[in-house]
Design a protein around this motif. Sequence first.
Motif, short mmCIF file in Angstrom:
data_model
loop_
_atom_site.label_atom_id
_atom_site.label_comp_id
_atom_site.label_asym_id
_atom_site.label_seq_id
_atom_site.Cartn_x
_atom_site.Cartn_y
_atom_site.Cartn_z
N MET A 105 -0.96 -6.13 14.39
CA MET A 105 -0.84 -4.94 12.56
C MET A 105 -0.92 -6.66 11.87
O MET A 105 -1.72 -5.90 10.68
CB MET A 105 0.26 -4.30 13.30
CG MET A 105 0.48 -3.62 14.21
SD MET A 105 -0.75 -1.77 13.55
CE MET A 105 -2.34 -2.11 14.63
N LYS A 106 -0.14 -6.92 11.88
CA LYS A 106 -0.42 -8.73 10.75
C LYS A 106 -2.24 -8.61 10.39
O LYS A 106 -2.37 -8.62 8.94
CB LYS A 106 0.77 -9.79 11.13
CG LYS A 106 0.46 -10.76 9.95
CD LYS A 106 1.61 -11.38 9.68
CE LYS A 106 1.68 -11.80 8.53
NZ LYS A 106 2.87 -12.58 8.44
N HIS A 109 -4.46 -5.81 8.92
CA HIS A 109 -4.11 -5.41 7.35
C HIS A 109 -3.82 -6.90 6.32
O HIS A 109 -3.97 -5.79 5.39
CB HIS A 109 -2.84 -4.74 7.54
CG HIS A 109 -3.09 -3.21 8.76
ND1 HIS A 109 -2.38 -3.01 9.80
CD2 HIS A 109 -3.33 -2.25 8.11
CE1 HIS A 109 -2.69 -1.83 9.93
NE2 HIS A 109 -3.47 -1.27 9.27
N TRP A 119 2.08 2.66 1.53
CA TRP A 119 3.04 2.77 2.84
C TRP A 119 3.21 4.18 2.49
O TRP A 119 3.15 5.06 3.61
CB TRP A 119 3.85 1.59 3.06
CG TRP A 119 4.73 1.85 3.58
CD1 TRP A 119 5.83 3.11 4.36
CD2 TRP A 119 4.96 1.75 5.29
NE1 TRP A 119 6.19 2.58 5.40
CE2 TRP A 119 5.53 2.11 6.16
CE3 TRP A 119 3.30 1.18 6.45
CZ2 TRP A 119 5.84 2.06 8.24
CZ3 TRP A 119 3.66 0.69 7.69
CH2 TRP A 119 4.62 1.04 8.13
N THR A 150 6.25 -2.22 12.96
CA THR A 150 4.50 -2.90 11.87
C THR A 150 5.11 -2.79 10.49
O THR A 150 4.03 -3.21 10.16
CB THR A 150 3.67 -1.59 12.50
OG1 THR A 150 3.86 -0.78 11.21
CG2 THR A 150 3.87 -1.20 13.64
N LYS A 151 5.94 -2.06 9.63
CA LYS A 151 5.70 -2.13 8.19
C LYS A 151 6.04 -3.72 7.58
O LYS A 151 5.48 -4.03 6.90
CB LYS A 151 6.93 -1.26 7.57
CG LYS A 151 6.67 -1.27 6.05
CD LYS A 151 7.37 -0.70 5.52
CE LYS A 151 8.52 -0.22 3.73
NZ LYS A 151 9.68 0.80 3.18
N ILE A 154 2.65 -5.04 7.50
CA ILE A 154 1.34 -4.16 6.65
C ILE A 154 1.46 -3.96 5.73
O ILE A 154 0.48 -4.41 4.63
CB ILE A 154 1.30 -2.77 7.60
CG1 ILE A 154 1.00 -2.73 9.35
CG2 ILE A 154 0.41 -2.27 6.71
CD1 ILE A 154 1.11 -1.24 10.11
#
Length: 164
Positions: A105-106, A109, A119, A150-151, A154
Amino acid sequence: MRIELARVRTTVLAAVIVIMAGTATQTARAQATQPSLYERLGGAYSIATVVDDFIERLLVNATLNANPAIDEARTRVPKAGLKFHVTAMVCEVSGGPCKYTGRAMKESHQHLNITQAEWDAMVVDFKATLNKFKVPQREQQELITIVGSTKNDIVRSSSSVSQR
């Protein structure tokens, strides 16, 4: 008489232990047979249907479309491929047999400079999709928790976003 009383105590104690062990085994079996989130969501086809709707919402989301990095990424990444990867990811993290093979994810994004507002817009669309398909509240909450995990990978801090 004492020997008889000792036998009765031993027998009663043994019976209590057997009953407790049986109860613990039944509880463990019940927990082991509880359906996974994947199963409760209806499996891969149901997940793919929900992901399809969700991605379509994101593609027309004005808040997300205002971000030039997201807009540019959409021209490079075919939506069918995006839907495939998101479906595989949801399938895997919900306990299904799928394996997500996309980037972390990192990594995927970091160049998009996603803000808190973007978000939040995504979460609104996600909830709208879950409600459209009448996903029960328990499963919705589990999915929101998974997505929320996952925030940090992201959403960019406000200082890094101001460099757009």
